[in-house]
Write a protein that holds these residues in place. Structure first.
Motif, PDB file in Angstrom:
ATOM      1  N   LYS A 110     -36.968   4.633  -5.707  1.00 45.07           N
ATOM      2  CA  LYS A 110     -37.941   3.649  -6.622  1.00 45.07           C
ATOM      3  C   LYS A 110     -37.965   3.644  -7.852  1.00 45.07           C
ATOM      4  N   THR A 111     -37.948   4.954  -8.270  1.00 44.37           N
ATOM      5  CA  THR A 111     -38.195   5.391  -9.859  1.00 44.37           C
ATOM      6  C   THR A 111     -36.984   5.085 -10.521  1.00 44.37           C
ATOM      7  N   PRO A 112     -36.725   4.210 -11.316  1.00 46.39           N
ATOM      8  CA  PRO A 112     -35.506   4.305 -12.217  1.00 46.39           C
ATOM      9  C   PRO A 112     -34.877   5.478 -12.689  1.00 46.39           C
ATOM     10  N   ASN A 113     -33.861   5.690 -12.609  1.00 45.13           N
ATOM     11  CA  ASN A 113     -33.419   7.354 -13.168  1.00 45.13           C
ATOM     12  C   ASN A 113     -32.220   6.950 -14.158  1.00 45.13           C
ATOM     13  N   LEU A 114     -32.508   6.364 -15.524  1.00 48.41           N
ATOM     14  CA  LEU A 114     -31.318   5.895 -16.361  1.00 48.41           C
ATOM     15  C   LEU A 114     -31.450   6.847 -17.543  1.00 48.41           C
ATOM     16  N   ALA A 115     -32.766   6.926 -18.209  1.00 43.38           N
ATOM     17  CA  ALA A 115     -32.854   7.776 -19.437  1.00 43.38           C
ATOM     18  C   ALA A 115     -32.695   9.111 -18.860  1.00 43.38           C
ATOM     19  N   GLY A 116     -31.851   9.939 -19.674  1.00 43.30           N
ATOM     20  CA  GLY A 116     -31.758  11.287 -19.165  1.00 43.30           C
ATOM     21  C   GLY A 116     -30.910  11.677 -18.116  1.00 43.30           C
ATOM     22  N   ASN A 117     -30.472  10.758 -17.388  1.00 42.49           N
ATOM     23  CA  ASN A 117     -29.470  10.824 -16.539  1.00 42.49           C
ATOM     24  C   ASN A 117     -28.075  11.300 -17.014  1.00 42.49           C
ATOM     25  N   ALA A 118     -27.963  12.508 -16.620  1.00 36.16           N
ATOM     26  CA  ALA A 118     -26.662  13.313 -17.443  1.00 36.16           C
ATOM     27  C   ALA A 118     -25.179  12.600 -16.972  1.00 36.16           C
ATOM     28  N   PRO A 119     -25.299  12.735 -15.690  1.00 36.38           N
ATOM     29  CA  PRO A 119     -23.976  12.171 -15.213  1.00 36.38           C
ATOM     30  C   PRO A 119     -23.704  10.459 -15.502  1.00 36.38           C
ATOM     31  N   LEU A 120     -24.836   9.716 -15.677  1.00 36.63           N
ATOM     32  CA  LEU A 120     -24.813   8.424 -15.899  1.00 36.63           C
ATOM     33  C   LEU A 120     -24.170   8.388 -17.316  1.00 36.63           C
ATOM     34  N   LYS A 121     -24.816   9.362 -18.322  1.00 39.51           N
ATOM     35  CA  LYS A 121     -24.429   9.249 -19.698  1.00 39.51           C
ATOM     36  C   LYS A 121     -23.062   9.588 -19.786  1.00 39.51           C
ATOM     37  N   GLU A 122     -22.485  10.612 -19.262  1.00 42.80           N
ATOM     38  CA  GLU A 122     -21.073  10.761 -19.168  1.00 42.80           C
ATOM     39  C   GLU A 122     -20.387   9.865 -18.683  1.00 42.80           C
ATOM     40  N   VAL A 142     -25.449  -5.334 -19.406  1.00 47.50           N
ATOM     41  CA  VAL A 142     -25.826  -5.663 -20.786  1.00 47.50           C
ATOM     42  C   VAL A 142     -25.838  -4.860 -21.702  1.00 47.50           C
ATOM     43  N   GLU A 143     -26.513  -3.601 -21.367  1.00 46.80           N
ATOM     44  CA  GLU A 143     -26.614  -2.508 -22.314  1.00 46.80           C
ATOM     45  C   GLU A 143     -25.324  -1.772 -22.490  1.00 46.80           C
ATOM     46  N   MET A 144     -24.199  -2.000 -21.568  1.00 45.58           N
ATOM     47  CA  MET A 144     -22.943  -1.379 -21.617  1.00 45.58           C
ATOM     48  C   MET A 144     -22.106  -1.921 -22.793  1.00 45.58           C
ATOM     49  N   GLN A 145     -22.314  -3.394 -22.585  1.00 40.56           N
ATOM     50  CA  GLN A 145     -21.775  -4.281 -23.723  1.00 40.56           C
ATOM     51  C   GLN A 145     -22.513  -3.754 -25.035  1.00 40.56           C
ATOM     52  N   ASN A 146     -23.850  -3.596 -25.175  1.00 40.51           N
ATOM     53  CA  ASN A 146     -24.501  -3.111 -26.415  1.00 40.51           C
ATOM     54  C   ASN A 146     -23.628  -1.624 -27.184  1.00 40.51           C
ATOM     55  N   TYR A 147     -23.367  -0.869 -25.881  1.00 48.17           N
ATOM     56  CA  TYR A 147     -22.881   0.668 -26.162  1.00 48.17           C
ATOM     57  C   TYR A 147     -21.551   0.097 -26.571  1.00 48.17           C
ATOM     58  N   LEU A 148     -20.844  -0.646 -25.952  1.00 45.90           N
ATOM     59  CA  LEU A 148     -19.466  -0.644 -26.605  1.00 45.90           C
ATOM     60  C   LEU A 148     -19.313  -1.270 -27.873  1.00 45.90           C
ATOM     61  N   ASP A 192     -26.139   3.273 -29.798  1.00 46.31           N
ATOM     62  CA  ASP A 192     -26.321   4.752 -29.695  1.00 46.31           C
ATOM     63  C   ASP A 192     -26.491   4.861 -27.894  1.00 46.31           C
ATOM     64  N   ILE A 193     -25.699   5.833 -27.403  1.00 46.49           N
ATOM     65  CA  ILE A 193     -25.812   6.095 -26.010  1.00 46.49           C
ATOM     66  C   ILE A 193     -27.324   6.241 -25.291  1.00 46.49           C
ATOM     67  N   ASP A 194     -27.932   7.007 -26.214  1.00 47.11           N
ATOM     68  CA  ASP A 194     -29.375   7.572 -25.922  1.00 47.11           C
ATOM     69  C   ASP A 194     -30.364   6.494 -25.752  1.00 47.11           C
ATOM     70  N   SER A 195     -30.175   5.521 -26.834  1.00 48.27           N
ATOM     71  CA  SER A 195     -31.313   4.337 -26.785  1.00 48.27           C
ATOM     72  C   SER A 195     -30.631   3.313 -25.835  1.00 48.27           C
ATOM     73  N   VAL A 196     -29.548   3.332 -25.709  1.00 47.11           N
ATOM     74  CA  VAL A 196     -29.027   2.519 -24.604  1.00 47.11           C
ATOM     75  C   VAL A 196     -29.364   2.630 -23.193  1.00 47.11           C
ATOM     76  N   LEU A 197     -29.467   3.998 -22.734  1.00 45.09           N
ATOM     77  CA  LEU A 197     -30.128   4.458 -21.668  1.00 45.09           C
ATOM     78  C   LEU A 197     -31.796   4.221 -21.668  1.00 45.09           C
ATOM     79  N   ASN A 198     -32.222   4.656 -22.700  1.00 48.63           N
ATOM     80  CA  ASN A 198     -33.708   4.419 -22.872  1.00 48.63           C
ATOM     81  C   ASN A 198     -34.124   3.045 -22.750  1.00 48.63           C
ATOM     82  N   ASP A 199     -33.463   2.164 -23.209  1.00 49.32           N
ATOM     83  CA  ASP A 199     -33.944   0.785 -23.208  1.00 49.32           C
ATOM     84  C   ASP A 199     -33.454   0.193 -21.740  1.00 49.32           C
ATOM     85  N   ALA A 200     -32.629   0.720 -21.035  1.00 53.30           N
ATOM     86  CA  ALA A 200     -32.311   0.377 -19.847  1.00 53.30           C
ATOM     87  C   ALA A 200     -33.120   0.544 -18.947  1.00 53.30           C
TER      88      ALA A 200
END
Lengths: 298, 441
Positions: free
Chosen positions: B234-246, B414-420, B424-432
């Motif tokens: 249930k809980t979104p796991n995007l910000a601080g998700n190390a494998p997702l970041k990599e 959408v955030e992937m497009q922003n990232y490309l 910045d990757i951390d704000s990409v994942l935080n916003d997501a």
């Protein structure tokens, strides 16, 4: 006393007769139009996935305003609206005037050719467009062969060009449809008006802006309102050509409703709320268009 | 008078509203009544006809045909009606059907993608038939139990494994100075390096990517035992998700190092593979029939284990889009459950046939010991690809897909497009993360 009573009875009778004539239509309209609309309105106050719905008041409506995806969809839809509808109406008007020229030969052929896109299936033409505009599709091949571009344009996978592709597609599909309305209206304009104008020395463009456009005003209003409604409900083209992508660069409100209902975990309550936002937008825009372009008694 | 008519009309409206409700209830109980009568008449609970919905004629439908023939050996009087729909159509029909409250028009068995199954099971709790007494969840690959069960009850019959592998053009590799053996234990960074060499020597792209489909990201994070959601589903796991970041960083590197080609849909994807435009494709084993369809490339392909993430604990195995069978809680459910139990739920022999005839790699553990699983595949230069896949299947980390995979993925796309585009990757994942939290309720 006696007199008023019989008058009342007569009125009642005529009202009853009137209603009995329209009763069937009224019932059908209530059952198949108003009842679903009411149900959807009730649904828009509920949240939950699939069948587990609970009433949450105006939660969905407040969610709308903070929902980035919804706001982007609205923005995209309005970009289509502001770019495509005027473009198409001017194009349709221009073509219809050309085709109304009595000296033009093969008129029937041109009319058919331009109207033909309207009878093709929405899905079929969308799929054809998708292939025409693919990275290695016909359009890019032609542009490359003609040396108009040096590298293929990413029609479908680039956010800007994807929007252009959608606009080209819907213009192709709907221009002929609007043209037919203008053509039929043009045929109702008396030739003698133009003759008189010509005798007075009015140029072709003067005739167009001075006679044709004002006389077509009700039709222009009609086509712009129907096109506005059509664009706000735009779905098939986007769904089939870009699926709303890349990212959500081409996503429309209708497609977002589809995604909420079927692509994600079946949030029908919120989807109904988004649907009602379209109803409100269409109502507002139509009122504005009537105020701007309509006659006083229109 | 006007008031009177308004009243009449309102009554009519209410009446229709009520009648439509009670109507649907009636249909439900009517069907139930019919069922009990049926059961009473014919001794075993045996319906004469069951309907199954599935997509993909070359894969799922073909598998059903095999199962149908198998079941007919012992139950010749049951008529099995297989209906093919596109996956999107099945989802729509199922959602609208289940939501309308009437079970009329629903199939007895339906195929649902694992990413979506929990959304159906949780949204329509009583609409699926508990199969706990017909099959054992433990008989199937472990990572399948999450999607196919709910509250300790087994609802789905785990079907195809979405086990992934790295399909590569060995001829291109050789031109770049590599062998299939060089790809045995690599990470994604090394994979990109090989790609650069391939691009330089052959001019071919390493991989083809669809900006609207983050399947590759899903594959990468599951290989590290992570998902878009926390374990509760249930809980979104995007910000601080190390494998997702990599995974995001690798995706960006793929696009920026000029080794990736872009495609927009499935047919372009398959065309890129079949035309020889790309040198590799990391994807689910269900791609095999599409690759082998281009017979002229026989002997030019090989399959390596999936590359892994570097900074995170990941394995050389993952899953991409497997699906499973579900029995609907409607008239004929006992027959449907029986059909499933006797075919996909237990028949080791049938799984051998599925493999040799269609190329379906199931997730039924016992079937992996069968002969067909250890045979070499001519197209892949005699490589025992199925045995490899079966071995990788056992390593796939189990994650909870939850019910929001595609909703979150749309945010991430959408955030992937922003990232490309340089965000910045951390704000990409935080916003997501922030968006996912506000959208998922």
């Amino acid at each position: 006393m006696q007199h008023t009573h019989s008058k009342l009875k007569l009125r009642t009778k005529s009202v009853l007769t009137g209603w009995s004539f329209v009763l069937l239509a009224v019932i059908l309209i209530f059952v198949f139009y108003f009842y679903p609309m009411l149900q959807a309105l009730i649904l828009s106050f509920q949240t939950g996935t699939g069948g587990n719905l609970t009433f949450t008041g105006f939660d969905n409506y407040s969610r709308l305003l903070s929902d980035q995806t919804f706001l982007v969809s609205v923005k995209n839809t309005f970009i289509y609206l502001l770019v495509q509808v005027p473009l198409m109406i001017i194009l349709a008007l221009f073509i219809s005037v050309l085709l109304n020229d009595s000296k033009l030969r093969f008129k029937g052929f041109y009319r058919t050719a331009i109207f033909l896109p309207c009878v093709t299936s929405l899905v079929a033409y969308s799929v054809v467009f998708k292939y025409l505009f693919a990275g290695n599709g016909l359009v890019n091949t032609l542009l490359l062969k003609l040396h108009l571009v040096s590298a293929p344009i990413e029609w479908i996978t680039d956010p800007f060009w994807a929007k252009i592709t959608i606009i080209i597609a819907i213009t192709w599909r709907w221009t002929g449809y609007n043209m037919i309305f203008y053509l039929s209206a043009l045929q109702n304009i008396d030739h003698s008006i133009y003759e008189a104008a010509r005798i007075d020395g009015a140029s072709a463009s003067r005739q167009f802006f001075g006679i044709t456009v004002p006389l077509l005003k009700p039709i222009i209003l009609f086509t712009s309102i129907t096109s506005t409604i059509g664009t706000l409900q735009l779905f098939d083209e986007v769904m089939n050509i870009t699926k709303g992508g890349p990212g959500n660069a081409t996503q429309t409100i209708s497609q977002y409703i589809y995604n909420l209902s079927f692509k994600y975990s079946a949030d029908f309550g919120y989807a109904a709320t988004v649907s009602y936002s379209i109803v409100i937008m269409i109502a507002l825009l139509s009122v504005i268009q009537f105020k701007v372009a309509g006659d006083k008694n229109g | 008078m006007k008031k009177g008519f308004a009243l009449v009309l309102i009554c009519l409206l209410l009446l229709t509203a009520c009648s439509s409700n009670s109507g649907s209830k009636n249909t439900g109980s009517g069907a139930d009544a019919g069922k009990t009568e049926n059961t009473a008449a014919s001794e075993p609970a045996q319906a004469k006809e069951i309907t199954i919905w599935a997509w993909d004629p070359a894969f799922n439908i073909a598998a059903l045909e095999v199962a149908k023939a198998e079941y007919a050996k012992t139950n010749p009087d049951v008529n099995i009606n297989i209906v093919e729909y596109a996956q999107a159509d099945i989802i729509q029909k199922l959602n609208t059907g289940l939501n309308s409250g009437t079970t009329k028009g629903l199939p007895n068995i339906v195929l649902i993608e694992d990413y979506r199954s929990q959304s159906f099971l949780q949204s329509y709790k009583d609409s699926f038939y508990d199969l706990s007494s017909s099959i054992k969840g433990a008989d199937f690959a472990d990572y399948k139990s999450g999607p196919t069960s709910l509250d300790g009850k087994q609802y789905g019959v785990p079907f195809d494994s979405g086990v992934t592998g790295l399909y590569v053009r060995t001829d291109y590799l050789e031109q770049a100075g590599y062998k299939l053996a060089d790809l045995q234990d690599i990470d994604w960074k090394q994979y990109i390096e090989i790609g650069k060499a391939v691009k330089e020597k052959t001019g071919k792209a390493l991989i083809t990517l669809d900006p609207n489909d983050l399947g590759l990201i899903r594959v990468m994070i599951q290989s590290a035992g992570e998902w878009y959601l926390k374990e509760d589903g249930k809980t979104p796991n995007l910000a601080g998700n190390a494998p997702l970041k990599e995974a995001f960083e690798i995706y960006k590197e793929l696009t920026e190092s000029n080794v990736a080609k872009v495609h927009a849909d499935w047919s372009q994807f398959v065309a890129a593979l079949n035309s020889g435009d790309v040198a590799s494709v990391p994807t689910g084993n269900w791609i095999t029939p599409s690759i082998t369809a281009e017979a002229s490339q026989s002997g030019k392909w090989g399959i390596a284990p999936l590359p892994k993430l570097t900074a995170n604990e990941s394995v050389h195995a993952s899953n991409l889009g497997g699906s499973s069978w579900y029995v609907m809680n409607v008239d004929g459910k006992e027959t449907a459950a029986d059909f499933m139990a006797k075919t996909f739920g237990s028949n080791v022999e049938m799984y051998q046939k599925l493999l040799t005839d269609i190329g379906v790699i199931g997730t039924f553990k016992a079937a992996a010991g069968g002969e067909a699983y250890s045979q070499g595949n001519e197209f892949f230069s005699g490589q025992k690809v199925v045995a490899d896949f079966a071995a990788w299947t056992e390593q796939i980390p189990s994650v909870n897909y939850g019910i929001n995979t595609y909703a979150i993925e749309d945010i991430l796309i959408v955030e992937m497009q922003n990232y490309l585009n340089g965000k910045d990757i951390d704000s990409v994942l935080n916003d997501a993360q922030a968006q996912a939290e506000s959208q998922i309720k």
